[in-house]
Design an enzyme around this catalytic site. Sequence first.
Site, mmCIF file in Angstrom:
data_model
loop_
_atom_site.group_PDB
_atom_site.id
_atom_site.type_symbol
_atom_site.label_atom_id
_atom_site.label_comp_id
_atom_site.label_asym_id
_atom_site.label_seq_id
_atom_site.Cartn_x
_atom_site.Cartn_y
_atom_site.Cartn_z
ATOM 1 N N ARG A 134 0.829 -1.210 0.000
ATOM 2 C CA ARG A 134 0.000 0.000 0.000
ATOM 3 C C ARG A 134 0.858 1.253 0.000
ATOM 4 O O ARG A 134 0.330 2.354 -0.109
ATOM 5 C CB ARG A 134 -0.784 0.054 1.290
ATOM 6 N N ARG B 273 -20.050 -2.968 3.614
ATOM 7 C CA ARG B 273 -18.871 -2.876 4.476
ATOM 8 C C ARG B 273 -18.922 -1.605 5.315
ATOM 9 O O ARG B 273 -19.291 -0.548 4.799
ATOM 10 C CB ARG B 273 -17.596 -2.871 3.609
ATOM 11 N N ARG C 17 -10.011 6.981 2.220
ATOM 12 C CA ARG C 17 -9.231 5.912 1.571
ATOM 13 C C ARG C 17 -8.713 6.364 0.210
ATOM 14 O O ARG C 17 -7.573 6.092 -0.158
ATOM 15 C CB ARG C 17 -10.102 4.665 1.422
ATOM 16 N N ARG D 265 -21.724 -1.521 -3.565
ATOM 17 C CA ARG D 265 -21.119 -2.821 -3.221
ATOM 18 C C ARG D 265 -21.848 -3.473 -2.043
ATOM 19 O O ARG D 265 -22.176 -2.825 -1.060
ATOM 20 C CB ARG D 265 -19.647 -2.635 -2.852
HETATM 21 P P1 AP5 Z 1 -13.979 -4.510 -5.634
HETATM 22 O O1 AP5 Z 1 -13.394 -5.573 -6.500
HETATM 23 O O2 AP5 Z 1 -14.573 -4.925 -4.319
HETATM 24 O O3 AP5 Z 1 -12.966 -3.277 -5.433
HETATM 25 P P2 AP5 Z 1 -11.464 -3.206 -4.903
HETATM 26 O O4 AP5 Z 1 -10.626 -2.588 -5.973
HETATM 27 O O5 AP5 Z 1 -11.029 -4.530 -4.372
HETATM 28 O O6 AP5 Z 1 -11.588 -2.104 -3.758
HETATM 29 P P3 AP5 Z 1 -11.681 -2.177 -2.188
HETATM 30 O O7 AP5 Z 1 -12.675 -1.115 -1.766
HETATM 31 O O8 AP5 Z 1 -11.981 -3.562 -1.676
HETATM 32 O O9 AP5 Z 1 -10.283 -1.731 -1.751
HETATM 33 P P4 AP5 Z 1 -9.890 -1.183 -0.354
HETATM 34 O O10 AP5 Z 1 -8.462 -0.887 -0.496
HETATM 35 O O11 AP5 Z 1 -10.717 -0.068 0.147
HETATM 36 O O12 AP5 Z 1 -10.260 -2.355 0.628
HETATM 37 P P5 AP5 Z 1 -9.351 -3.480 1.265
HETATM 38 O O13 AP5 Z 1 -10.279 -4.557 1.635
HETATM 39 O O14 AP5 Z 1 -8.171 -3.781 0.444
HETATM 40 O O15 AP5 Z 1 -15.121 -3.759 -6.520
HETATM 41 C C1 AP5 Z 1 -15.893 -2.704 -5.971
HETATM 42 C C2 AP5 Z 1 -17.341 -2.829 -6.448
HETATM 43 O O16 AP5 Z 1 -17.406 -2.638 -7.871
HETATM 44 C C3 AP5 Z 1 -17.997 -4.191 -6.182
HETATM 45 O O17 AP5 Z 1 -19.358 -3.963 -5.868
HETATM 46 C C4 AP5 Z 1 -17.862 -4.948 -7.530
HETATM 47 O O18 AP5 Z 1 -18.912 -5.886 -7.719
HETATM 48 C C5 AP5 Z 1 -17.946 -3.807 -8.538
HETATM 49 N N1 AP5 Z 1 -17.117 -3.999 -9.734
HETATM 50 C C6 AP5 Z 1 -15.847 -4.498 -9.770
HETATM 51 N N2 AP5 Z 1 -15.382 -4.491 -11.034
HETATM 52 C C7 AP5 Z 1 -16.362 -3.947 -11.817
HETATM 53 C C8 AP5 Z 1 -16.475 -3.667 -13.218
HETATM 54 N N3 AP5 Z 1 -15.462 -3.917 -14.083
HETATM 55 N N4 AP5 Z 1 -17.627 -3.123 -13.683
HETATM 56 C C9 AP5 Z 1 -18.656 -2.851 -12.830
HETATM 57 N N5 AP5 Z 1 -18.630 -3.103 -11.489
HETATM 58 C C10 AP5 Z 1 -17.488 -3.636 -10.983
HETATM 59 O O19 AP5 Z 1 -8.805 -2.723 2.587
HETATM 60 C C11 AP5 Z 1 -9.693 -2.330 3.627
HETATM 61 C C12 AP5 Z 1 -8.894 -1.643 4.736
HETATM 62 O O20 AP5 Z 1 -7.958 -2.582 5.332
HETATM 63 C C13 AP5 Z 1 -8.007 -0.463 4.299
HETATM 64 O O21 AP5 Z 1 -8.737 0.749 4.221
HETATM 65 C C14 AP5 Z 1 -6.956 -0.454 5.438
HETATM 66 O O22 AP5 Z 1 -7.467 0.111 6.618
HETATM 67 C C15 AP5 Z 1 -6.733 -1.942 5.698
HETATM 68 N N6 AP5 Z 1 -5.642 -2.485 4.846
HETATM 69 C C16 AP5 Z 1 -5.775 -3.434 3.855
HETATM 70 N N7 AP5 Z 1 -4.568 -3.697 3.320
HETATM 71 C C17 AP5 Z 1 -3.673 -2.896 3.946
HETATM 72 C C18 AP5 Z 1 -2.276 -2.687 3.815
HETATM 73 N N8 AP5 Z 1 -1.552 -3.353 2.893
HETATM 74 N N9 AP5 Z 1 -1.682 -1.776 4.628
HETATM 75 C C19 AP5 Z 1 -2.373 -1.116 5.559
HETATM 76 N N10 AP5 Z 1 -3.703 -1.244 5.749
HETATM 77 C C20 AP5 Z 1 -4.362 -2.137 4.946
#
Ligand code: AP5
Length: 224
Positions: A88, A160, A171, A127
Site C-alpha cells: 500500500r 462494508r 481511503r 457494493r
Molecule cells: P472490488 O473488486 O470490491 O474493489 P477493490 O478494488 O477490491 O476495492 P476495495 O474497496 O476492496 O479496496 P480497499 O483498499 O478499500 O479495501 P481493502 O479490503 O483492500 O469492486 C468494488 C465494487 O465494484 C464491487 O461492488 C464490484 O462488484 C464492482 N465492480 C468491480 N469491477 C467492476 C467492473 N469492471 N464493472 C462494474 N462493477 C465492478 O482494505 C480495507 C482496509 O484494510 C483499508 O482501508 C486499510 O485500513 C486496511 N488495509 C488493507 N490492506 C492494507 C495494507 N496493505 N496496509 C495497511 N492497511 C491495509
Amino acid sequence: MRVVFLGPQGVGKGTQAALLGARLAIPALSTGDMLRAEVKAGTPLGQEADAIMKRGELVPDEIMLGMIKKRISEPDAVRGFILDGFPRNIAQAEGLDALLAEEGRPIDAAIRFRAPRELLLKRLSGRRSCPVCGSVYNMETNPPRKDELCDKDGTVLVQRPDDSEEAINRRLDIYVTQTKPLSTYYEAKGVLKEVDGTRSIEQVRDDVAAALGLTAASSRVGAQ
Ligand code: AP5
C-alpha cells in the site's frame, strides 16, 4: 506467477483477483479480507485494526508485513499468488521485495487498474458482500439473482462499514498520496502493466489475461 494488483478503492482489484486466482489455481490474497477475518474473530490484532479500518486509514506496516510473510510461506502459495491490497506504500513494497529476494522469487507483474473517482464512488456505494463466504456483488453492475441474498449460500448481503462516504473519501485520498507512487516503483523494475478498470468485469478480466500473456477466457462471470 507472482502478481501485485494496484489501483484505487472500488476499481475492481478484489473482483479480478478472485477470477485470476481461480483461473491460475493460485491464491488471491486480500490483506483487507485477512484483516476483516481478524476483526470477526476478535483477536488482539483485529481489535487494533477495527477502528483504523473504519476510519479508512492504513494499518501499521510492521503488522501488514508480518501477516504477508506468514501467508506467502504457506504451501498453497508456493506456485504463486496474487496480492490484492498489498503493498500500500513504498515501505511495504520494499519490505515485500526483501522477503521475496530471500527466497529468490521476485514479483513477475504489477497490474495497475485505472478509473475516475466518480465511477469508484458509484461502485463502492453499490457494493454488497456476503458476511459468510465473502462473495462480492454490486447492486447496479453485478447484482445477486434474488433480492439482497448471496447466490452461493442465501445469506443476507451487507455493506462494508468502511464504505461510508467519509471513509471512502479518506481511503481515496490516502491512495493518491501513499499508494499511487507504487506505479513508478514497479515501472522502474520493468514489471508494470496498465489496465482500464472502467470496462465490464468480463472485459477487464480479458485485459488482465492479455497483460499477463494469457489467452482470454470466454464465459460471463457471476459474483466473486
Ligand atoms: P472490488 O473488486 O470490491 O474493489 P477493490 O478494488 O477490491 O476495492 P476495495 O474497496 O476492496 O479496496 P480497499 O483498499 O478499500 O479495501 P481493502 O479490503 O483492500 O469492486 C468494488 C465494487 O465494484 C464491487 O461492488 C464490484 O462488484 C464492482 N465492480 C468491480 N469491477 C467492476 C467492473 N469492471 N464493472 C462494474 N462493477 C465492478 O482494505 C480495507 C482496509 O484494510 C483499508 O482501508 C486499510 O485500513 C486496511 N488495509 C488493507 N490492506 C492494507 C495494507 N496493505 N496496509 C495497511 N492497511 C491495509
